[in-house]
Design an enzyme around this catalytic site. Structure first.
Site, PDB file in Angstrom:
ATOM      1  N   LYS A 270     -37.432  -6.594 -23.130  1.00  0.00           N
ATOM      2  CA  LYS A 270     -36.333  -5.669 -23.379  1.00  0.00           C
ATOM      3  C   LYS A 270     -35.669  -5.967 -24.707  1.00  0.00           C
ATOM      4  CE  LYS A 270     -35.353  -5.809 -18.454  1.00  0.00           C
ATOM      5  NZ  LYS A 270     -34.678  -6.638 -17.454  1.00  0.00           N
TER       6      LYS A 270
ATOM      7  N   LYS B  36     -33.912 -18.798 -25.709  1.00  0.00           N
ATOM      8  CA  LYS B  36     -32.780 -17.867 -25.752  1.00  0.00           C
ATOM      9  C   LYS B  36     -31.581 -18.407 -26.510  1.00  0.00           C
ATOM     10  CE  LYS B  36     -33.457 -14.782 -21.830  1.00  0.00           C
ATOM     11  NZ  LYS B  36     -32.806 -14.251 -20.625  1.00  0.00           N
TER      12      LYS B  36
ATOM     13  N   LYS C 156     -44.590 -11.620 -25.701  1.00  0.00           N
ATOM     14  CA  LYS C 156     -44.370 -10.954 -24.410  1.00  0.00           C
ATOM     15  C   LYS C 156     -43.683  -9.603 -24.618  1.00  0.00           C
ATOM     16  CE  LYS C 156     -41.048 -12.554 -21.854  1.00  0.00           C
ATOM     17  NZ  LYS C 156     -40.172 -13.447 -21.073  1.00  0.00           N
TER      18      LYS C 156
HETATM   19  P1  TYM Z   1     -36.290 -10.239 -15.942  1.00  0.00           P
HETATM   20  O1  TYM Z   1     -35.155  -9.294 -15.763  1.00  0.00           O
HETATM   21  O2  TYM Z   1     -36.534 -10.772 -17.309  1.00  0.00           O
HETATM   22  O3  TYM Z   1     -37.623  -9.576 -15.442  1.00  0.00           O
HETATM   23  C1  TYM Z   1     -37.755  -8.987 -14.139  1.00  0.00           C
HETATM   24  C2  TYM Z   1     -39.168  -9.224 -13.622  1.00  0.00           C
HETATM   25  O4  TYM Z   1     -40.131  -8.688 -14.553  1.00  0.00           O
HETATM   26  C3  TYM Z   1     -41.063  -9.700 -14.902  1.00  0.00           C
HETATM   27  N1  TYM Z   1     -41.473  -9.513 -16.301  1.00  0.00           N
HETATM   28  C4  TYM Z   1     -42.738  -9.430 -16.717  1.00  0.00           C
HETATM   29  N2  TYM Z   1     -43.907  -9.485 -16.052  1.00  0.00           N
HETATM   30  C5  TYM Z   1     -45.037  -9.331 -16.774  1.00  0.00           C
HETATM   31  N3  TYM Z   1     -45.054  -9.133 -18.124  1.00  0.00           N
HETATM   32  C6  TYM Z   1     -43.912  -9.079 -18.832  1.00  0.00           C
HETATM   33  N4  TYM Z   1     -43.934  -8.868 -20.153  1.00  0.00           N
HETATM   34  C7  TYM Z   1     -42.672  -9.240 -18.123  1.00  0.00           C
HETATM   35  N5  TYM Z   1     -41.372  -9.215 -18.496  1.00  0.00           N
HETATM   36  C8  TYM Z   1     -40.654  -9.400 -17.377  1.00  0.00           C
HETATM   37  C9  TYM Z   1     -40.335 -11.018 -14.702  1.00  0.00           C
HETATM   38  O5  TYM Z   1     -41.230 -12.093 -14.512  1.00  0.00           O
HETATM   39  C10 TYM Z   1     -39.488 -10.726 -13.488  1.00  0.00           C
HETATM   40  O6  TYM Z   1     -40.245 -10.927 -12.303  1.00  0.00           O
HETATM   41  N6  TYM Z   1     -34.432 -14.599 -14.291  1.00  0.00           N
HETATM   42  C11 TYM Z   1     -35.060 -13.370 -13.856  1.00  0.00           C
HETATM   43  C12 TYM Z   1     -34.252 -12.577 -12.860  1.00  0.00           C
HETATM   44  C13 TYM Z   1     -33.865 -13.319 -11.613  1.00  0.00           C
HETATM   45  C14 TYM Z   1     -34.711 -13.651 -10.507  1.00  0.00           C
HETATM   46  C15 TYM Z   1     -33.891 -14.294  -9.573  1.00  0.00           C
HETATM   47  C16 TYM Z   1     -36.081 -13.467 -10.255  1.00  0.00           C
HETATM   48  C17 TYM Z   1     -32.612 -13.747 -11.293  1.00  0.00           C
HETATM   49  N7  TYM Z   1     -32.632 -14.341 -10.070  1.00  0.00           N
HETATM   50  C18 TYM Z   1     -34.407 -14.778  -8.360  1.00  0.00           C
HETATM   51  C19 TYM Z   1     -36.586 -13.947  -9.039  1.00  0.00           C
HETATM   52  C20 TYM Z   1     -35.754 -14.592  -8.120  1.00  0.00           C
HETATM   53  C21 TYM Z   1     -35.261 -12.468 -15.081  1.00  0.00           C
HETATM   54  O7  TYM Z   1     -34.574 -12.613 -16.083  1.00  0.00           O
HETATM   55  O8  TYM Z   1     -36.154 -11.453 -14.915  1.00  0.00           O
END
Ligand code: TYM
Length: 335
Positions: free
Chosen positions: A200, A111, A197
């Site tokens: 967004k 990132k 992957k």
């Molecule tokens: P984020 O917002 O990128 O994604 C949210 C959830 O979606 C899953 N995900 C995917 N799973 C499968 N294939 C994909 N292409 C894909 N893209 C996203 C992510 O694994 C996630 O479960 N850092 C985290 C948010 C966060 C969080 C937390 C998660 C903040 N605090 C505490 C768990 C516990 C994030 O950016 O997710």
């Protein structure tokens, strides 16, 4: 006592990767566990952002999550900045985590781009805030997609170190949280490139299925998805070295609630000319009703704000006493 926590960033439309990697498991677990789901707006400002857009996207994500099956009567749904624990515990945990641990985080390396000097300090400490999210509720289980695995290992390391340093006699201040990475689509890939992957931030809208897409759009995107010219194999080994084919089969299996082997028993030997429309139809059938619900919910800002406010009050009631305990544990006097 088991408690589930997970989070998602309000930085763009909810997409099929989020849905199959995480949200379907959240929806399932709210029936059986105490669940806390958080829209992580503090994390969202680690990259440059537009304040008005952030507010709008926070509300819209709440609407999309409810449309996808989260029930605010069965789980706690709230936005992170409304509960003071997150930022406060993050500070304490920043003094527990080691620079060497953060230097290993691959998501920061991706990132920050080419210019490390230009990345925010918050982007670097991002995974420590994520650990605070989880530990601040003494959560035991964290349902996420594959890409969050490294961040969860860090959260475990931080819990273990905090327990050693400040856990008192039994050293069990924070439960060491278990990641739950479940289902046939824990890593959904781009529809334009089977090695990237689904995300967004991909500039191409055709690379992902948004949870707000209508049935026609979903069908069109799957029909245009990149594939190779071979028919589908009869068995899973035949998917090796065919990332686009594997991705579409995984998506089909996850949406149908089966596994890859079952999908290949049905479609093995057939070309994409017949598999893609079948996939498009299944996806439209499963997802389009959510997008219709989303459009209705999104218009009702008052209700969404009330849901988030109620959720934040419930979350705060759990987190505030844990934060107080943590402050005592490190030696802070009562304020
Ligand atoms: P984020 O917002 O990128 O994604 C949210 C959830 O979606 C899953 N995900 C995917 N799973 C499968 N294939 C994909 N292409 C894909 N893209 C996203 C992510 O694994 C996630 O479960 N850092 C985290 C948010 C966060 C969080 C937390 C998660 C903040 N605090 C505490 C768990 C516990 C994030 O950016 O997710």
């Amino acid at each position: 006592n088991e408690r589930v926590f997970s989070g998602i960033q309000p930085t763009g439309d909810l997409h099929l990767g989020n849905y199959l990697g995480a949200i379907v498991n959240w929806v399932r677990m709210q029936e059986t566990h105490d669940c806390i789901f958080c829209i992580v707006d503090l994390h969202a400002i680690t990259m440059s952002h537009d304040p008005q857009l952030l507010a709008k996207q926070t509300r819209e994500l709440a609407a999309a999550l409810i449309a996808s099956g989260l029930d605010p009567d069965r789980c706690i749904l709230f936005h992170q900045s409304a509960v003071p624990m997150h930022a406060q515990l993050a500070w304490i945990l920043q003094c527990v985590a080691r620079v060497g641990w953060l230097d290993r985080m691959t998501q920061f390396k991706e990132k920050k781009g080419k210019d490390k000097e230009g990345a925010s300090v918050g982007l670097y400490t991002y995974p420590v805030l994520q650990a605070a999210d989880i530990l601040g509720y003494r959560a035991t289980h964290v349902p996420v997609g594959e890409d969050q695995k490294q961040h969860l290992e860090l959260a475990r390391d931080i819990a273990i170190r905090f327990n050693q340093n400040f856990g008192g006699g039994d050293g069990e201040f924070f439960p060491v949280p278990e990641p739950m990475i479940q289902g046939p689509a824990t890593r959904v890939m781009s529809l334009r490139d089977g090695t990237a992957k689904m995300s967004k931030s991909d500039p191409s809208d055709m690379s992902r299925i948004a949870m707000t897409d209508d049935a026609d759009t979903i069908m069109r995107k799957f029909k245009k998805a990149k594939t190779d010219p071979e028919p589908l194999p009869e068995s899973e080994e035949g998917l090796e070295g065919r990332p686009e084919a594997a991705n579409l089969v995984n998506i089909y299996a996850a949406l149908a609630g089966t596994d890859r082997a079952a999908v290949l028993r049905e479609f093995g030997g057939q070309g994409f000319g017949s598999f893609k429309p079948a996939l498009g139809e299944l996806a439209a059938e499963k997802l389009a009703p959510n997008s219709e619900r989303y459009r209705d919910l999104k218009a009702d800002k008052k209700t969404l704000d009330r849901i988030l406010r109620d959720g934040a009050a419930k979350a705060d009631a759990i987190a505030a006493p844990i934060l107080e305990d943590a402050k005592r544990a490190v030696g802070f006097l009562k304020g």
